[in-house]
Design a protein around this motif. Structure first.
Motif, PDB file in Angstrom:
ATOM      1  N   GLU A 104      22.930  30.553  79.517  1.00  0.00           N
ATOM      2  CA  GLU A 104      23.007  29.500  78.267  1.00  0.00           C
ATOM      3  C   GLU A 104      23.370  28.343  78.932  1.00  0.00           C
ATOM      4  N   ALA A 105      22.633  27.147  79.100  1.00  0.00           N
ATOM      5  CA  ALA A 105      23.091  25.984  79.439  1.00  0.00           C
ATOM      6  C   ALA A 105      23.302  24.926  78.611  1.00  0.00           C
ATOM      7  N   TRP A 106      24.349  24.055  78.635  1.00  0.00           N
ATOM      8  CA  TRP A 106      24.767  23.028  77.912  1.00  0.00           C
ATOM      9  C   TRP A 106      24.441  21.870  78.525  1.00  0.00           C
ATOM     10  N   ASP A 107      24.064  21.713  79.797  1.00  0.00           N
ATOM     11  CA  ASP A 107      23.964  20.371  80.431  1.00  0.00           C
ATOM     12  C   ASP A 107      22.556  20.465  81.246  1.00  0.00           C
ATOM     13  N   ALA A 108      21.879  19.697  81.441  1.00  0.00           N
ATOM     14  CA  ALA A 108      20.841  19.351  82.347  1.00  0.00           C
ATOM     15  C   ALA A 108      21.298  19.232  84.147  1.00  0.00           C
ATOM     16  N   TRP A 109      22.044  20.433  84.363  1.00  0.00           N
ATOM     17  CA  TRP A 109      22.336  20.467  85.759  1.00  0.00           C
ATOM     18  C   TRP A 109      21.069  21.436  86.462  1.00  0.00           C
ATOM     19  N   PRO A 110      20.617  20.781  87.775  1.00  0.00           N
ATOM     20  CA  PRO A 110      21.058  19.626  88.448  1.00  0.00           C
ATOM     21  C   PRO A 110      20.344  18.567  88.335  1.00  0.00           C
ATOM     22  N   ASP A 111      19.402  18.498  87.319  1.00  0.00           N
ATOM     23  CA  ASP A 111      18.413  17.442  87.367  1.00  0.00           C
ATOM     24  C   ASP A 111      19.169  16.112  86.899  1.00  0.00           C
ATOM     25  N   VAL A 112      20.176  16.482  85.932  1.00  0.00           N
ATOM     26  CA  VAL A 112      20.779  14.959  85.560  1.00  0.00           C
ATOM     27  C   VAL A 112      21.553  14.226  86.645  1.00  0.00           C
ATOM     28  N   PHE A 113      21.785  15.163  88.022  1.00  0.00           N
ATOM     29  CA  PHE A 113      22.632  14.465  89.052  1.00  0.00           C
ATOM     30  C   PHE A 113      21.616  13.266  89.487  1.00  0.00           C
ATOM     31  N   ALA A 114      20.378  13.748  89.470  1.00  0.00           N
ATOM     32  CA  ALA A 114      19.224  12.756  90.199  1.00  0.00           C
ATOM     33  C   ALA A 114      18.981  11.634  89.196  1.00  0.00           C
ATOM     34  N   HIS A 115      18.995  12.001  87.654  1.00  0.00           N
ATOM     35  CA  HIS A 115      18.542  11.068  86.734  1.00  0.00           C
ATOM     36  C   HIS A 115      19.470   9.954  86.742  1.00  0.00           C
ATOM     37  N   LEU A 116      20.707  10.102  86.798  1.00  0.00           N
ATOM     38  CA  LEU A 116      21.730   9.294  86.727  1.00  0.00           C
ATOM     39  C   LEU A 116      22.086   8.507  87.839  1.00  0.00           C
ATOM     40  N   LEU A 126      19.075  18.913  96.497  1.00  0.00           N
ATOM     41  CA  LEU A 126      18.859  18.679  95.034  1.00  0.00           C
ATOM     42  C   LEU A 126      17.609  19.764  95.059  1.00  0.00           C
ATOM     43  N   LYS A 127      16.618  19.710  95.945  1.00  0.00           N
ATOM     44  CA  LYS A 127      15.531  20.671  95.812  1.00  0.00           C
ATOM     45  C   LYS A 127      16.102  22.226  95.738  1.00  0.00           C
ATOM     46  N   LEU A 128      17.076  22.500  96.867  1.00  0.00           N
ATOM     47  CA  LEU A 128      17.827  23.778  96.607  1.00  0.00           C
ATOM     48  C   LEU A 128      18.089  23.981  95.496  1.00  0.00           C
ATOM     49  N   PHE A 129      18.831  23.203  94.786  1.00  0.00           N
ATOM     50  CA  PHE A 129      19.449  23.581  93.559  1.00  0.00           C
ATOM     51  C   PHE A 129      18.422  23.604  92.605  1.00  0.00           C
ATOM     52  N   ASN A 282      30.283   5.776  62.003  1.00  0.00           N
ATOM     53  CA  ASN A 282      30.810   6.374  63.285  1.00  0.00           C
ATOM     54  C   ASN A 282      30.034   6.237  64.527  1.00  0.00           C
ATOM     55  N   ILE A 283      30.685   6.053  65.651  1.00  0.00           N
ATOM     56  CA  ILE A 283      30.040   5.596  66.967  1.00  0.00           C
ATOM     57  C   ILE A 283      29.739   6.679  67.881  1.00  0.00           C
ATOM     58  N   MET A 284      28.620   6.786  68.481  1.00  0.00           N
ATOM     59  CA  MET A 284      28.275   7.554  69.716  1.00  0.00           C
ATOM     60  C   MET A 284      27.980   6.702  70.624  1.00  0.00           C
ATOM     61  N   ASN A 285      28.828   6.791  71.881  1.00  0.00           N
ATOM     62  CA  ASN A 285      28.776   5.731  73.009  1.00  0.00           C
ATOM     63  C   ASN A 285      28.485   6.629  74.348  1.00  0.00           C
ATOM     64  N   TYR A 286      27.521   6.461  75.053  1.00  0.00           N
ATOM     65  CA  TYR A 286      27.221   6.881  76.161  1.00  0.00           C
ATOM     66  C   TYR A 286      26.558   5.996  77.334  1.00  0.00           C
ATOM     67  N   GLN A 287      26.385   6.553  78.556  1.00  0.00           N
ATOM     68  CA  GLN A 287      26.046   6.037  79.481  1.00  0.00           C
ATOM     69  C   GLN A 287      24.364   6.061  79.503  1.00  0.00           C
ATOM     70  N   LYS A 288      23.766   4.747  79.946  1.00  0.00           N
ATOM     71  CA  LYS A 288      22.340   4.816  79.724  1.00  0.00           C
ATOM     72  C   LYS A 288      21.595   5.963  80.242  1.00  0.00           C
ATOM     73  N   GLY A 289      20.799   6.423  79.630  1.00  0.00           N
ATOM     74  CA  GLY A 289      19.781   7.632  80.107  1.00  0.00           C
ATOM     75  C   GLY A 289      20.642   8.671  79.641  1.00  0.00           C
ATOM     76  N   PHE A 290      21.674   8.988  79.006  1.00  0.00           N
ATOM     77  CA  PHE A 290      22.435  10.203  78.773  1.00  0.00           C
ATOM     78  C   PHE A 290      21.731  11.136  77.637  1.00  0.00           C
ATOM     79  N   GLY A 291      20.880  10.560  76.778  1.00  0.00           N
ATOM     80  CA  GLY A 291      20.281  11.328  75.893  1.00  0.00           C
ATOM     81  C   GLY A 291      18.742  11.736  76.216  1.00  0.00           C
ATOM     82  N   TYR A 292      18.405  11.596  77.544  1.00  0.00           N
ATOM     83  CA  TYR A 292      16.943  11.898  78.098  1.00  0.00           C
ATOM     84  C   TYR A 292      16.501  13.341  77.955  1.00  0.00           C
TER      85      TYR A 292
END
Length: 387
Positions: A104-116, A126-129, A282-292
């Motif tokens: 069960e994955a809650w985050d886009a690891w490892p792709d998010v490392f490159a996306h951000l 990263l390719k190994l990951f 109510n406010i949701m504030n994130y880093q650009k690209g967070f919701g990709y």
């Protein structure tokens, strides 16, 4: 548990008190019951932030479970919250125990490392990951993602059977985070805060609850509040803590931004229901690209349960419940001026339109009620056991 399963949760000993207690006793594992809930605390290294210390702690946690898996009662199913690639030893533990395994994955690891922009997509590590990530999904009896875009990610990487890979998408599921609506409603009534600010019905309350770090762009929200100072009826209430809080509190004081109030750094979860229910927006504030890949943050579902409109400063690429259900605004907001206008567009709509939006927000929350999500999760576990 309500479905009849005997559940034991293995988690890291995150609190210093628990770690000190285990270390002093020479314990790698500390078994504890909290009411009906059974836990095993694993003595993994403590850490702060999201750097290498966290990665080391995750790997140590997984490695210790693998090494000592035979010392515990053999489970029928392991449900694993995946942090690719650092906790791969959990798969070895499942193989060692000859048990079913649900990733069960809650985050886009490892792709998010490159996306951000933390690493290059061409980085050999990263390719190994990516290869480790693919292997996890291939080996799993069932796969669950809390962010909808991960299913498309499997296709885009060429890993699904329909794109020439080995992962059958019939075993891949999207089940997002959620909220216990019954408990939320009880908490809202049982735990009201004695807060004159939020009780002031002559003001439009804009509430942000969460981390206060550069990645959350709270600075932009405060600049938007500064623009709206000319309207005496706007008040911004900020709950949370982080590396930027002290700096932003100083900014508010030095620049005379009188419509921003920093509230507590931390409040009990049971009191959150009342706080977010007092908001106009109510406010949701994130880093650009967070919701990709989509969004599964806990505050979204607290906001939905509150039945109040939401303004989110990033575009949500998959399952954008805010835009799709007309619950407010979710788009890339780059400037304070645009942020201020987005808040005004939601808060200053006609009373009839605002009330209708509030109803839609609460109605959407029903889709993410824990009772419904748990039923979906049980089906995944049953499917894994039938393989």
């Amino acid at each position: 548990m309500d479905a009849g399963y005997d559940v034991i949760t293995f988690n890291s000993s995150r609190s210093a008190k628990t770690i000190d207690e285990q270390t002093a006793a020479g314990q790698l594992f500390l078994e504890r019951n909290y009411g009906d809930y059974k836990f095993v605390h694993v003595n993994a290294p403590a850490y702060k932030g999201n750097g290498l210390a966290r990665m080391k702690s995750i790997f140590t946690f997984a490695w210790m479970i693998y090494r000592h898996a035979g010392e515990f009662e053999r489970p029928d199913v392991i449900l694993h919250n995946v942090h690719t690639p650092f906790d791969y030893p959990i798969i070895w533990a499942a193989k060692k125990l000859k048990t079913k395994y649900v990733a069960e994955a809650w985050d886009a690891w490892p792709d998010v490392f490159a996306h951000l922009g933390l690493v290059s997509y061409s980085n050999p590590v990263l390719k190994l990951f990516y290869q480790i990530e693919k292997r996890i999904y291939q080996k799993a009896d069932q796969v669950v993602f809390t962010i909808a875009g991960m299913i498309q990610h499997i296709k885009d990487m060429g890993w699904s059977t329909e794109t020439g890979g080995k992962i059958d998408l019939s075993k891949v599921h999207y089940i997002n985070n959620g909220v216990d609506l019954e408990q939320f409603d009880k908490d809202k009534v049982a735990y009201p805060r004695q807060d004159a600010d939020l009780k002031d019905r002559s003001k439009l309350n804009v509430v942000y609850l969460g981390s206060i770090n550069k990645a959350n762009h709270v600075h932009t929200l405060i600049e938007a509040a500064k623009i709206l100072q000319s309207f005496d009826f706007y008040r911004f209430y900020i709950y949370g803590d982080g590396a930027d809080r002290m700096e932003l509190e100083k900014k508010v004081k030095d620049e005379g931004i009188t419509n921003v109030v920093f509230k507590e750094k931390c409040i009990p979860l049971c009191e959150v229901a009342w706080v977010v229910s007092q908001a106009t927006v109510n406010i949701m504030n994130y880093q650009k690209g967070f919701g990709y890949m989509g969004v599964s943050s806990g505050k979204l579902f607290q906001y939905l349960a509150a039945g109040k409109p939401i303004v989110c400063n990033v575009e949500i690429a998959f399952d954008d419940v805010i835009t799709d259900n007309h619950l407010g605004i979710a788009k890339n907001i780059a400037t304070p001026e645009a942020f201020a206008q987005a808040i005004r567009d939601v808060a200053e709509q006609s009373r009839a339109s605002y009330d209708a939006m509030c109803e839609r927000v609460r109605k959407t929350a029903e889709r993410f009620d824990y009772n419904k999500l748990a039923a979906e999760e049980i089906k995944v576990i049953e499917a894994a056991m039938s393989n």
